[in-house]
Design a protein around this motif. Structure first.
Motif, PDB file in Angstrom:
ATOM      1  N   GLY A 418       0.809  -1.210   0.000  1.00 10.28           N
ATOM      2  CA  GLY A 418       0.000   0.000   0.000  1.00 10.28           C
ATOM      3  C   GLY A 418       0.842   1.259   0.000  1.00 10.28           C
ATOM      4  N   PRO A 419       0.212   2.426  -0.249  1.00 12.72           N
ATOM      5  CA  PRO A 419       0.954   3.703  -0.298  1.00 12.72           C
ATOM      6  C   PRO A 419       1.509   4.126   1.041  1.00 12.72           C
ATOM      7  N   ARG A 420       0.862   3.721   2.136  1.00 14.31           N
ATOM      8  CA  ARG A 420       1.371   4.123   3.442  1.00 14.31           C
ATOM      9  C   ARG A 420       2.758   3.549   3.690  1.00 14.31           C
ATOM     10  N   LEU A 421       2.956   2.323   3.272  1.00 13.48           N
ATOM     11  CA  LEU A 421       4.284   1.735   3.462  1.00 13.48           C
ATOM     12  C   LEU A 421       5.288   2.389   2.532  1.00 13.48           C
ATOM     13  N   GLN A 422       4.864   2.788   1.349  1.00 15.92           N
ATOM     14  CA  GLN A 422       5.773   3.525   0.449  1.00 15.92           C
ATOM     15  C   GLN A 422       6.168   4.872   1.064  1.00 15.92           C
ATOM     16  N   ASP A 423       5.184   5.582   1.620  1.00 20.83           N
ATOM     17  CA  ASP A 423       5.499   6.856   2.299  1.00 20.83           C
ATOM     18  C   ASP A 423       6.451   6.630   3.458  1.00 20.83           C
ATOM     19  N   GLN A 444      -2.271   4.651  11.843  1.00 21.84           N
ATOM     20  CA  GLN A 444      -3.672   5.002  11.620  1.00 21.84           C
ATOM     21  C   GLN A 444      -4.283   4.195  10.470  1.00 21.84           C
ATOM     22  N   SER A 445      -3.445   3.782   9.518  1.00 21.54           N
ATOM     23  CA  SER A 445      -3.978   3.069   8.346  1.00 21.54           C
ATOM     24  C   SER A 445      -3.802   1.559   8.438  1.00 21.54           C
ATOM     25  N   LEU A 446      -3.537   1.051   9.653  1.00 25.00           N
ATOM     26  CA  LEU A 446      -3.355  -0.403   9.797  1.00 25.00           C
ATOM     27  C   LEU A 446      -4.632  -1.171   9.466  1.00 25.00           C
ATOM     28  N   ALA A 447      -5.777  -0.634   9.911  1.00 28.38           N
ATOM     29  CA  ALA A 447      -7.041  -1.323   9.642  1.00 28.38           C
ATOM     30  C   ALA A 447      -7.286  -1.433   8.146  1.00 28.38           C
ATOM     31  N   THR A 448      -7.000  -0.310   7.428  1.00 25.64           N
ATOM     32  CA  THR A 448      -7.182  -0.340   5.980  1.00 25.64           C
ATOM     33  C   THR A 448      -6.234  -1.324   5.327  1.00 25.64           C
ATOM     34  N   LEU A 449      -4.999  -1.353   5.824  1.00 30.93           N
ATOM     35  CA  LEU A 449      -4.005  -2.280   5.282  1.00 30.93           C
ATOM     36  C   LEU A 449      -4.424  -3.733   5.476  1.00 30.93           C
ATOM     37  N   HIS A 450      -4.981  -4.040   6.653  1.00 33.22           N
ATOM     38  CA  HIS A 450      -5.386  -5.413   6.967  1.00 33.22           C
ATOM     39  C   HIS A 450      -6.542  -5.857   6.088  1.00 33.22           C
ATOM     40  N   SER A 451      -7.550  -4.946   5.912  1.00 41.51           N
ATOM     41  CA  SER A 451      -8.697  -5.315   5.067  1.00 41.51           C
ATOM     42  C   SER A 451      -8.291  -5.442   3.604  1.00 41.51           C
ATOM     43  N   GLN A 452      -7.383  -4.583   3.151  1.00 42.67           N
ATOM     44  CA  GLN A 452      -6.914  -4.665   1.773  1.00 42.67           C
ATOM     45  C   GLN A 452      -6.148  -5.968   1.543  1.00 42.67           C
TER      46      GLN A 452
END
Length: 476
Positions: A418-423, A444-452
């Protein structure tokens, strides 16, 4: 003995050197030389005789032999008597009584020798032997074959340097059931049988409370006392029976020679009720070995009357004891307590017998629990739960994130997550690092990362692994 010495002296004089005698005659004269030769031959003969006697004594070691015979050799019946004759022989004499072995045969009664022995004189292999004959008396109880093992006898004959032992040859015989007797039925085999009865009354006339004693005597010729069967002295209505121990003994002819057995049975009956009482007749079936026939010996029945006795009271009143047991000895239990007691006993027994099963079930449950715990520690969900704590750590770590990605089979390329890890990677490795802010955004975006990640994993089609897999560090 003197003549033998003179003959040996003559032989020795012939063997003596002639030159020595002549020199002795020249030096000392004829008479002294003759006396010296005679003295020499006498001493030589004495020594030779003593040597012969000692050699003869050593060579004359006594011999011990043991022989066994069965009498009779055939037509052996169950319940009959069989003699095992044991002959102990020596060519010398016995300094003490021989030591005889014990004989035990399963399925038969064995009476050992009683100490009386028959003296024997026999010639065996051209030598004279003397000794004693002992008798074992055997009564088979079963119709089968019997094996008598080799018997070892120990004795000390005269002139023996040490005690000697000798063994007999093993023997075999077969016992058969006499005609007219069923298998398992007591069998009495004898040359003759006598059954007598003696009746004794405690009072005349008889009343309730008095007693009558009945004594049966059984004598059997050429039969062991231990093999005599017990007569049937059963209970009689209206009488109380009190039997005594049987008297069993062997019979002899007055000089110690066995000739039969005797059994005396005694029973006392106490009169409990008035009226006429009847003791039945007693029969004894036996096999007559002298004629080869089945016979029956019998004693007559005994009948007597007893009158009432108002003054008689039993020493122990049965009626009073029954009243006390039924009235004062009762235990009252309500139905409620009885049910509780039954349940308690049932639960106790169930717990006792079910204890091994409960223990095995508990051990299996513990094994499954440990297996589930190990599977949880190796799962991707467990690694995911460790990510927030590592991000908040000082310094922050991403090992849990890598572990979750590997266990979720998402590979090791964080750029694909995901983009968060790229950032995060740009923030950590740019010229002006902003790592803290990037970590905050990542958390903050861990939940989104897990669902993705779940969606990507569900939509991904299974494919074969590459033939030449490349590690993430080798891919630009």
């Amino acid at each position: 003995m003197i003549r033998l010495i003179d003959r040996v002296a003559a032989i020795a004089s012939r063997l003596a050197p002639t030159g020595d005698l002549q020199r002795t005659q020249i030096k000392c004269g004829s008479e002294p030389a003759r006396d010296g030769a005679r003295s020499f031959t006498t001493k030589f003969g004495t020594l030779l005789i003593l040597s012969l006697i000692s050699i003869n004594a050593v060579a004359a070691e006594p011999e011990l032999r043991v022989q066994t015979h069965l009498q009779p050799t055939d037509s052996i019946m169950v319940g009959g008597i069989l003699e095992l004759q044991l002959d102990v022989l020596t060519d010398s004499w016995f300094t003490d009584a021989p030591t005889l072995p014990d004989l035990k045969l399963p399925g038969a009664l064995v009476m050992p020798p009683d100490g009386h022995a028959e003296h024997l004189n026999q010639t065996l292999d051209g030598k004279s032997f003397n000794g004693m004959r002992y008798r074992y008396r055997i009564t088979p109880n079963l119709a089968q074959g019997f094996d008598i093992p080799a018997l070892t006898v120990r004795a000390t004959p005269g002139q023996a340097s040490a005690p000697l032992t000798a063994q007999s040859q093993p023997l075999h015989f077969i016992a058969t059931q006499p005609p007219g007797f069923k298998p398992g039925e007591p069998v009495l085999v004898a040359q003759g049988l006598r059954v007598t009865q003696t009746v004794l009354y405690s009072a005349t006339p008889l009343k309730v409370g008095d007693s009558i004693t009945r004594q049966l005597t059984l004598q059997a010729d050429n039969a062991l006392a231990m093999s005599l069967p017990a007569p049937s002295l059963a209970d009689v209505a209206g009488l109380s029976r009190y039997p005594k121990a049987a008297q069993i003994s062997n019979l002899d002819d007055g000089r110690g020679h066995f000739n039969g057995g005797q059994r005396i049975d005694t029973v006392t009956y106490r009169i409990d009720t008035e009226g006429r009482h009847h003791l039945p007749a007693i029969e004894q079936k036996w096999w007559d070995a002298s004629t080869g026939q089945t016979r029956t010996a019998q004693v007559p029945a005994v009948t007597f009357d007893a009158t009432a006795n108002s003054a008689y009271r039993p020493v122990f009143s049965i009626t009073e004891d029954l009243k006390k047991l039924t009235q004062q000895g009762r235990v009252h239990l309500s139905g409620h307590w009885l049910v509780l007691l039954t349940l308690l006993v049932a639960v106790t027994l169930l717990g006792w017998f079910a204890r091994p099963f409960v223990q095995r079930a508990y051990l299996k449950w513990q094994a499954r629990r440990r297996a589930r715990r190990a599977a949880w520690l190796e799962s991707a969900d467990y690694a995911w739960r460790q990510i927030p704590a590592q991000i908040d750590g000082k310094p922050a770590q991403l090992s849990a994130l890598y572990l979750w990605a590997r266990r979720s089979r998402m590979g090791l390329k964080l750029m694909n997550l995901g983009p968060r890890l790229q950032d995060l990677l740009h923030a950590c490795y740019s010229r002006q690092p902003t790592e803290d802010q990037a970590l905050h955004h990542l958390k903050q975006s861990l939940a989104t990362l897990h669902s993705q990640a779940k969606r990507d994993k569900a939509s991904a089609a299974p494919a074969l692994r590459p033939l030449n897999p490349a590690h993430a560090k080798d891919v630009p």
